[in-house]
Design a protein around this motif. Structure first.
Motif, PDB file in Angstrom:
ATOM      1  N   ALA A  30       0.539 -15.653   6.377  1.00 47.03           N
ATOM      2  CA  ALA A  30       0.511 -15.038   5.052  1.00 47.03           C
ATOM      3  C   ALA A  30       0.452 -16.097   3.957  1.00 47.03           C
ATOM      4  O   ALA A  30      -0.324 -15.984   2.996  1.00 47.03           O
ATOM      5  N   LYS A  31       1.272 -17.128   4.101  1.00 46.10           N
ATOM      6  CA  LYS A  31       1.314 -18.206   3.100  1.00 46.10           C
ATOM      7  C   LYS A  31      -0.035 -18.879   2.952  1.00 46.10           C
ATOM      8  O   LYS A  31      -0.448 -19.266   1.847  1.00 46.10           O
ATOM      9  N   LEU A  32      -0.766 -19.004   4.061  1.00 47.09           N
ATOM     10  CA  LEU A  32      -2.075 -19.641   4.040  1.00 47.09           C
ATOM     11  C   LEU A  32      -3.184 -18.691   3.583  1.00 47.09           C
ATOM     12  O   LEU A  32      -4.345 -19.088   3.474  1.00 47.09           O
ATOM     13  N   GLY A  33      -2.822 -17.429   3.320  1.00 48.42           N
ATOM     14  CA  GLY A  33      -3.781 -16.462   2.806  1.00 48.42           C
ATOM     15  C   GLY A  33      -4.587 -15.734   3.853  1.00 48.42           C
ATOM     16  O   GLY A  33      -5.527 -15.005   3.527  1.00 48.42           O
ATOM     17  N   TYR A  34      -4.208 -15.878   5.140  1.00 47.05           N
ATOM     18  CA  TYR A  34      -5.019 -15.292   6.206  1.00 47.05           C
ATOM     19  C   TYR A  34      -4.799 -13.796   6.362  1.00 47.05           C
ATOM     20  O   TYR A  34      -5.729 -13.075   6.730  1.00 47.05           O
ATOM     21  N   LEU A  35      -3.585 -13.315   6.101  1.00 48.27           N
ATOM     22  CA  LEU A  35      -3.306 -11.896   6.339  1.00 48.27           C
ATOM     23  C   LEU A  35      -4.039 -10.995   5.343  1.00 48.27           C
ATOM     24  O   LEU A  35      -4.386  -9.857   5.674  1.00 48.27           O
ATOM     25  N   GLY A  36      -4.243 -11.495   4.153  1.00 51.32           N
ATOM     26  CA  GLY A  36      -4.889 -10.675   3.123  1.00 51.32           C
ATOM     27  C   GLY A  36      -6.290 -11.136   2.791  1.00 51.32           C
ATOM     28  O   GLY A  36      -6.810 -10.836   1.715  1.00 51.32           O
ATOM     29  N   VAL A  37      -6.921 -11.839   3.729  1.00 50.15           N
ATOM     30  CA  VAL A  37      -8.237 -12.407   3.451  1.00 50.15           C
ATOM     31  C   VAL A  37      -9.273 -11.335   3.153  1.00 50.15           C
ATOM     32  O   VAL A  37     -10.267 -11.586   2.460  1.00 50.15           O
ATOM     33  N   ASN A  38      -9.041 -10.104   3.610  1.00 47.74           N
ATOM     34  CA  ASN A  38      -9.998  -9.004   3.399  1.00 47.74           C
ATOM     35  C   ASN A  38      -9.706  -8.173   2.164  1.00 47.74           C
ATOM     36  O   ASN A  38     -10.491  -7.280   1.833  1.00 47.74           O
ATOM     37  N   LEU A  39      -8.610  -8.436   1.481  1.00 51.08           N
ATOM     38  CA  LEU A  39      -8.189  -7.580   0.369  1.00 51.08           C
ATOM     39  C   LEU A  39      -8.669  -8.135  -0.972  1.00 51.08           C
ATOM     40  O   LEU A  39      -8.964  -9.324  -1.090  1.00 51.08           O
ATOM     41  N   PRO A  40      -8.762  -7.279  -1.997  1.00 49.30           N
ATOM     42  CA  PRO A  40      -9.335  -7.714  -3.280  1.00 49.30           C
ATOM     43  C   PRO A  40      -8.552  -8.856  -3.924  1.00 49.30           C
ATOM     44  O   PRO A  40      -7.320  -8.898  -3.862  1.00 49.30           O
ATOM     45  N   GLU A  41      -9.275  -9.757  -4.569  1.00 50.61           N
ATOM     46  CA  GLU A  41      -8.641 -10.911  -5.207  1.00 50.61           C
ATOM     47  C   GLU A  41      -7.702 -10.495  -6.331  1.00 50.61           C
ATOM     48  O   GLU A  41      -6.676 -11.146  -6.556  1.00 50.61           O
ATOM     49  N   GLU A  42      -8.056  -9.419  -7.044  1.00 51.51           N
ATOM     50  CA  GLU A  42      -7.208  -9.014  -8.170  1.00 51.51           C
ATOM     51  C   GLU A  42      -5.826  -8.551  -7.736  1.00 51.51           C
ATOM     52  O   GLU A  42      -4.910  -8.432  -8.550  1.00 51.51           O
ATOM     53  N   TYR A  43      -5.663  -8.290  -6.444  1.00 49.21           N
ATOM     54  CA  TYR A  43      -4.349  -7.908  -5.918  1.00 49.21           C
ATOM     55  C   TYR A  43      -3.776  -8.985  -4.995  1.00 49.21           C
ATOM     56  O   TYR A  43      -2.902  -8.706  -4.171  1.00 49.21           O
ATOM     57  N   GLY A  44      -4.267 -10.199  -5.122  1.00 45.60           N
ATOM     58  CA  GLY A  44      -3.704 -11.304  -4.364  1.00 45.60           C
ATOM     59  C   GLY A  44      -4.377 -11.586  -3.038  1.00 45.60           C
ATOM     60  O   GLY A  44      -3.935 -12.467  -2.297  1.00 45.60           O
ATOM     61  N   GLY A  45      -5.442 -10.844  -2.716  1.00 48.30           N
ATOM     62  CA  GLY A  45      -6.142 -11.061  -1.464  1.00 48.30           C
ATOM     63  C   GLY A  45      -7.190 -12.148  -1.567  1.00 48.30           C
ATOM     64  O   GLY A  45      -7.366 -12.782  -2.619  1.00 48.30           O
TER      65      GLY A  45
END
Length: 387
Positions: free
Chosen positions: A48-63
């Motif tokens: 999660a810290k490296l951004g892998y869990l939310g790699v598919n989610l919109p940038e405006e929500y932290g993905g």
């Protein structure tokens, strides 16, 4: 493994970075977590810290602003390292995708940042005791009660409910115009009154436990309904296609791990004059397993590309085919890996025996291979239905 033809430089870099993370944890970490009855919290937190869990989610929500293609790379590489995170299939892939595409502004703000940074997780509840693979027989129903909804029903084989902050429940509501029941999705927080869970005793060794859910007049506010009440079927399949792609990634990664362990062993194990891997009876089946895993990955990449491009119809066909191909390739790869090691393949030291059961999951869930063959025969080939 070669990805030169179909992956961008960014995808290759992501794959390499995730592979490095997986290597730091590996199979020993996952088996220890299972043996202790714990959860892979450390790996989940670092991913999660490296951004892998939310790699598919919109940038405006932290993905990361990517799509299913990127998320499938993450899960595949963790699987190839022996430490796949099953909740990635459920939380960011299914639930995150559905909320990002169809959720209200309030739902997106409440859930997507947490799903992206791993601080929140969400389970997905569709399977029912008497429905099996027939989603049209779902009996969990929601009825209006003033401004609220009352949800009643049962679900089985729901992963990770004990650690999830909420479960995205597939229910059915009555169409005011026709009186027929139509699918709808509801966000049910874990501690909602009337929402009970009981763990199912499984032979499967995995940190993510399976549960039966009972919803007894669970009262939900109006804002628990995801998206448009009349778009439930579209929203449902928006989550099921990424689920199939991610299941394929899970299977391909597992199969790659098994083959790599077998190849390592076959290079070193010497019984006669040469390593056993020099003998075609060992080498050829492993080569065949590798080929079939590569072919399955290509279909998985096609499915992810179609889905991310907005082609839901094309993605539905490709995602089903990818899940089928990957599951079959995974089962054969694990079986051949265990066979290559002989008795050692059943020892805890080599970490392959537990994959025999785990590999079967890819054939069974989230939809059986027989139902995928039904889909392809009906939808792709135009053959008549038998049911």
């Amino acid at each position: 493994m070669s990805t030169a033809v179909v992956e961008t430089e960014e995808h290759k870099a992501l794959r390499a970075a995730v592979a490095a993370l997986g290597k730091r944890y590996g199979r020993d970490y996952m088996t220890t977590v299972v043996r202790e009855g714990a959860h892979p919290d450390a790996l989940w937190a670092e991913a999660a810290k490296l951004g892998y869990l939310g790699v598919n989610l919109p940038e405006e929500y932290g993905g990361g602003g990517g799509g299913t293609a990127e998320l499938s790379i993450v899960l595949e590489e963790l699987g190839a390292a022996g430490c796949p995170l099953l909740m990635m299939v459920v939380s960011p892939a299914i639930c995150g995708t559905v909320i990002a595409r169809f959720g209200t502004d309030g739902q997106k703000a409440a859930w997507l940042p947490g799903l992206a940074d791993g601080s929140l997780t969400m389970a997905f509840g569709i399977t029912e005791p008497d429905a099996g693979s027939n989603s049209h027989r779902i009996t969990t129903t929601a009825r209006r009660d003033g401004d609220n909804w009352l949800l009643t029903g049962r679900k089985v084989f729901i992963s990770g409910v004990d650690i999830a902050d909420a479960t995205l429940i597939v229910g059915r509501t009555e169409d005011a115009r026709t009186g027929r029941l139509k699918p709808c999705l509801f966000i049910v927080p874990r501690d909602t009154p009337g929402f009970r869970r009981s763990q199912i005793d499984m032979e499967l060794q995995a940190p993510e436990k399976q549960f039966e859910l009972v919803l007894d007049d669970v009262r939900l506010p109006a804002e628990a309904l995801v998206g448009d009440e009349d778009a439930g079927l579209l929203q449902l399949f928006a989550g099921l296609n990424p689920e199939r792609v991610m299941t394929a990634a899970f299977a391909v990664g597992m199969g790659r791990y098994a083959v790599s362990r077998a190849v390592e062993y076959a290079r070193e194990r010497t019984v006669w004059k040469a390593p056993v891997g020099a003998h075609q009876a060992i080498a050829h089946p492993l080569a065949q397993a590798h080929i079939e895993l590569e072919l399955a990955r290509l279909m998985m990449q096609k499915a992810a590309h179609l889905y991310d491009a907005g082609d839901d119809l094309g993605a539905g066909e490709a995602a089903n085919m990818a899940k089928y191909a990957a599951a079959e390739a995974c089962v054969k790869a694990v079986d051949q890996a265990v066979h290559t090691l002989g008795g050692n393949g059943l020892t805890r030291e080599y970490g392959l025996a537990s994959l025999i059961t785990a590999a079967r999951v890819a054939r069974i869930a989230p939809v059986s291979r027989e139902m995928i063959l039904n889909f392809v025969s009906h939808q792709s080939l135009g053959l008549p239905k038998s049911y």
